[in-house]
Design a protein around this motif. Structure first.
Motif, PDB file in Angstrom:
ATOM      1  N   VAL A  67     -11.827  -1.975   2.698  1.00  0.00           N
ATOM      2  CA  VAL A  67     -10.753  -1.595   3.131  1.00  0.00           C
ATOM      3  C   VAL A  67      -9.656  -0.772   2.310  1.00  0.00           C
ATOM      4  O   VAL A  67      -9.284   0.009   2.609  1.00  0.00           O
ATOM      5  N   MET A  68      -9.711  -1.546   1.086  1.00  0.00           N
ATOM      6  CA  MET A  68      -8.540  -1.090   0.257  1.00  0.00           C
ATOM      7  C   MET A  68      -9.117   0.261  -0.496  1.00  0.00           C
ATOM      8  O   MET A  68      -8.458   1.201  -0.410  1.00  0.00           O
ATOM      9  N   ASP A 121      -0.228   6.780  -4.500  1.00  0.00           N
ATOM     10  CA  ASP A 121       0.592   7.516  -4.063  1.00  0.00           C
ATOM     11  C   ASP A 121       1.124   8.680  -5.332  1.00  0.00           C
ATOM     12  O   ASP A 121       1.033   9.917  -4.924  1.00  0.00           O
ATOM     13  N   ILE A 144      -3.597  -0.112  -5.705  1.00  0.00           N
ATOM     14  CA  ILE A 144      -3.310   0.546  -4.561  1.00  0.00           C
ATOM     15  C   ILE A 144      -1.844   1.122  -4.415  1.00  0.00           C
ATOM     16  O   ILE A 144      -1.601   2.302  -4.097  1.00  0.00           O
ATOM     17  N   LYS A 149      -7.473   7.623   1.804  1.00  0.00           N
ATOM     18  CA  LYS A 149      -6.817   8.112   2.950  1.00  0.00           C
ATOM     19  C   LYS A 149      -5.418   8.507   2.439  1.00  0.00           C
ATOM     20  O   LYS A 149      -4.970   9.749   2.833  1.00  0.00           O
ATOM     21  N   THR A 150      -4.688   7.607   1.429  1.00  0.00           N
ATOM     22  CA  THR A 150      -3.090   8.027   0.944  1.00  0.00           C
ATOM     23  C   THR A 150      -3.668   9.404   0.275  1.00  0.00           C
ATOM     24  O   THR A 150      -2.846  10.312   0.296  1.00  0.00           O
ATOM     25  N   GLU A 202      -8.260   2.798   2.525  1.00  0.00           N
ATOM     26  CA  GLU A 202      -6.832   3.079   2.369  1.00  0.00           C
ATOM     27  C   GLU A 202      -6.436   4.035   1.103  1.00  0.00           C
ATOM     28  O   GLU A 202      -5.492   4.957   1.271  1.00  0.00           O
TER      29      GLU A 202
END
Ligand code: B12
Length: 223
Positions: free
Chosen positions: A67-68, A25, A21, A74-75, A71
């Motif tokens: 969930v991960m 980015d 995770i 989404k990122t 996320e």
């Protein structure tokens, strides 16, 4: 696809499947630098999300994995969506009321569709998730939007979608509203079953559908 795009997508895929995770980015920046398009990003992500879902269903993955995955998507999508060129300024070609019906909080695909629709020159009223039928109707009445976009990732929302269509009928709005259904839980047979006008699991197909109808209207024809 060029070599740089291919390398960026394959590196992103590897980190995603490893649930790394913290690396996402940076990977998203790498995709942007390589000029990865939203379409290429989605073509890479959809099979990954499907695999995460299947493993969850089989009991190999648990809720934290969903969930991960959400996320990480989404990122990355936040950055990739930022690269979408804004639509031409001027009056909107058409208006769309968009949302995820009551009982469902999935929003990643809905929001991608919303961004692409705006970039294509449509005005989008995004009502968010877990939206009650009455809220969709109220916004349609208030705006006079010709399109209603519903995003469904849970089969349990189908009853709510039927309620929305029935309310549209009751309020006399049905014949002037094109009801579009999208999202992973949907399939073609729902058009007849739920009384909607269109179904897709591909945001771009949704855009084409609206363009076809609005083009027809502008030329005085029908879809
Ligand atoms: C990430 C994820 C989550 C995240 C969502 C995060 C978020 N912010 O959205 C979280 C962790 C919250 C979550 C929760 C749950 N989830 Co979930 N989730 C997923 C997963 C892995 C990916 C979904 C996703 O985002 N896909 C990527 C997007 C981009 O795809 P998409 O939505 O289909 O969108 C594309 C098109 O469909 C289109 N589109 C989408 N909407 C619209 C609308 C219009 C109008 C148009 C034209 C186009 C369009 O555009 C997109 C790009 O092309 C799926 C697995 C899967 N195969 O989908 C399970 C899945 C949807 N989840 C599932 C389940 C069971 C749950 C939970 C019930 C789990 C639990 N026990 O709590 C809860 C439900 C909570 C609730 N009340 O909603 C099941 C649903 C089963 C079913 N068919 O009913 C799935 C299929 C997993 C599985 N195989 O079991 N989940």
């Amino acid at each position: 696809m060029n070599d740089q795009q291919l390398a960026a997508l394959s590196s992103f895929r590897e980190k995603f499947l490893g649930f790394d995770i913290d690396a996402i980015d940076r990977e998203a920046d790498g995709m942007l630098t390589a000029g990865v398009t939203v379409r290429q990003f989605l073509d890479t992500c959809m099979p990954i999300m499907a695999e995460v879902g299947e493993r969850f269903e089989k009991g190999e993955y648990y809720l934290p994995h969903l969930v991960m995955a959400g996320e990480m998507f989404k990122t990355a999508s936040r950055k990739i969506k930022g690269s979408v060129q804004a639509g031409e300024s001027g009056p909107a070609i058409a208006e769309i009321v968009l949302g995820t019906p009551m009982g469902d909080i999935h929003d990643l695909g809905k929001d991608i569709f919303g961004v692409l629709a705006e970039a294509s020159g449509f005005a989008v009223y995004n009502l968010g998730v877990d939206v009650p039928p009455e809220a969709f109707i109220a916004r349609l009445e208030e705006t006079g939007a010709a399109f209603l976009g519903l995003s469904s990732l849970l089969t349990t929302t189908f009853g709510t979608i039927e309620q929305i269509v029935a309310l549209l009928d009751k309020k006399g709005l049905r014949k002037n509203t094109q009801v579009m259904l999208g999202g992973g839980a949907t399939e073609q047979s729902l058009v007849e079953k739920l009384g909607v006008d269109f179904q897709t699991r591909d945001a771009y197909e949704g855009i084409s559908f609206i363009k076809r109808l609005t083009d027809g209207e502008m030329k005085g024809g029908s879809a």
